[in-house]
Design a protein around this motif. Structure first.
Motif, mmCIF file in Angstrom:
data_model
loop_
_atom_site.group_PDB
_atom_site.id
_atom_site.type_symbol
_atom_site.label_atom_id
_atom_site.label_comp_id
_atom_site.label_asym_id
_atom_site.label_seq_id
_atom_site.Cartn_x
_atom_site.Cartn_y
_atom_site.Cartn_z
ATOM 1 N N LYS A 283 0.752 -1.353 -0.197
ATOM 2 C CA LYS A 283 0.336 0.725 0.262
ATOM 3 C C LYS A 283 0.681 1.361 -0.074
ATOM 4 N N ILE B 279 1.134 5.007 1.346
ATOM 5 C CA ILE B 279 1.176 6.127 2.361
ATOM 6 C C ILE B 279 1.474 7.192 2.514
ATOM 7 N N ALA C 123 4.332 0.672 2.939
ATOM 8 C CA ALA C 123 4.150 -0.498 3.524
ATOM 9 C C ALA C 123 3.733 -2.432 2.743
ATOM 10 N N VAL D 69 3.442 -5.879 9.961
ATOM 11 C CA VAL D 69 4.110 -5.396 8.790
ATOM 12 C C VAL D 69 5.259 -5.353 8.739
ATOM 13 N N GLU E 137 -5.407 -4.786 0.281
ATOM 14 C CA GLU E 137 -5.818 -4.041 1.615
ATOM 15 C C GLU E 137 -5.183 -5.666 2.643
ATOM 16 N N PHE F 195 -2.600 -2.397 8.063
ATOM 17 C CA PHE F 195 -2.657 -0.881 7.570
ATOM 18 C C PHE F 195 -2.781 0.357 7.993
ATOM 19 N N GLU G 252 -1.422 3.117 9.617
ATOM 20 C CA GLU G 252 -1.558 4.884 9.111
ATOM 21 C C GLU G 252 -2.043 5.595 9.780
ATOM 22 N N THR H 298 1.862 -1.021 16.161
ATOM 23 C CA THR H 298 1.239 -1.895 14.936
ATOM 24 C C THR H 298 2.595 -3.115 15.015
#
Length: 353
Positions: A185, A187, A196, A203, A233, A237, A241, A257
């Motif tokens: 993704k 960011i 990411a 992650v 997705e 995430f 974020e 996270t």
């Protein structure tokens, strides 16, 4: 700001250097306007410029934001209509937005295509296909049949589904069980765009998109995990974020996270030690080596720092030279300086409360 001279900053605006984004603003005395370093407008003479470090400072001094580079917006920020379009796609990857659908939303298809090619390297139609295949891959991984998955994700034929699947993953749907998928993704942050990557465990990568080693890191992850990286997705995430947004606003000092860091035992010890460096402080490589019980392994510790794939959350930017000098940083020395200054300022303001 330590290490930044007027000459360095003026050279940066002459070269429209985007690596200085978020580090300083150019305020032009003769026009009363302030710009980001990469602004394409005509460059003023050095004697007509003052360099300020926050947009707040610029506004308090009476400067107006430039209409060309829009310094109050994040660099390369996704326009609101595209954000809303992506939210719909993320909520239902099986949706197919055609040109008519885009026009009904006030989005010009050709403009959308150009934006995606510039910011993602693929067209919006290719982006949609990746999302659908990503969704299909995950359905097969949890036991859904290939036929049911193909129909459920909007494919009209098994052959078309199989062809698209193999083009992306390199294997047929029925042979995909041994492979993993890494979700990717884009960011946006005040210091520029980041990529990411995440898997089910957490992650596994967070890097600025202009990092020179990014392609090598992505290939290494794919090899380590026997995986393919696809736009998609991931449950981690949203948390990432949210926490990054709070961090850049100076409101978060640690992260919750979940992280996944495939690598050797030694490297993981170094990365864990990095996470123990308090917010708003720095340590030398020697201090880091001592922290893991290996005072003789300073060079190996420095190398492991450089191999960190998860910027900011594993804060390798907090490690400096023995004399306090800023040493190499994959995201750029200027970003390292910005992060340290921001953290110190946030820590100082908290201690004064």
């Amino acid at each position: 700001m330590t290490g930044l001279t007027q000459e360095i900053m003026y050279a940066a605006i002459l070269e429209k250097d985007t690596s200085f984004e978020g580090v300083f603003f150019t305020a032009v005395k003769t026009t009363g306007i302030f710009c980001r370093p990469s602004c394409t407008a005509r460059k003023p003479k050095l004697e007509n410029v003052e360099f300020l470090y926050t947009s707040k400072d610029c506004l308090l001094k009476g400067y107006r934001p430039c209409k060309v580079c829009r310094p109050l917006e994040n660099l390369h920020e996704t326009p609101l209509p595209i954000k809303q379009l992506l939210e719909e796609l993320h909520a239902d990857p099986t949706r197919r937005f055609k040109d008519w659908d885009l026009k009904q939303k006030g989005i010009e298809p050709h403009s959308l295509r150009r934006w995606f090619l510039k910011n993602h390297g693929i067209t919006f139609q290719a982006y949609q296909r990746m999302f659908r295949i990503n969704s299909a891959f995950k359905k097969i991984q949890v036991g859904n049949t290939v036929t049911h998955t193909a129909l459920d994700t909007g494919y009209e034929s098994l052959s078309g589904f199989g062809h698209s699947f193999k083009n992306i993953f390199g294997v047929s749907p029925k042979n995909s069980k041994a492979q993993r998928i890494i979700d990717l993704k884009r960011i946006e942050t005040p210091l520029g765009t980041m990529y990411a990557c995440a898997v089910a465990e957490g992650v596994c990568l967070l890097e600025f998109t202009d990092r020179k080693m990014l392609e090598t890191e992505l290939k290494s992850l794919c090899k380590l995990l026997n995986a393919v990286i696809v736009q998609g997705e991931n449950e981690h995430f949203k948390v990432l974020e949210h926490e990054l947004s709070e961090y850049f606003a100076g409101k978060r000092k640690s992260f919750n996270t979940p992280l996944f860091t495939p690598g050797s035992e030694f490297r993981n010890r170094v990365w864990q030690a990095l996470q123990q460096i308090p917010f708003g402080t720095t340590r030398s490589y020697l201090e880091q080596a001592k922290a893991i019980g290996k005072p003789e392994a300073v060079r190996a510790v420095a190398n492991a720092n450089g191999m960190n794939r998860i910027s900011i959350l594993i804060p390798c930017h907090r490690v400096v030279g023995t004399d306090g000098s800023l040493t190499g940083y994959g995201g750029g020395i200027w970003r390292k300086q910005w992060l340290l200054n921001m953290e110190k300022g946030a820590a100082d303001s908290t201690s004064e409360m």
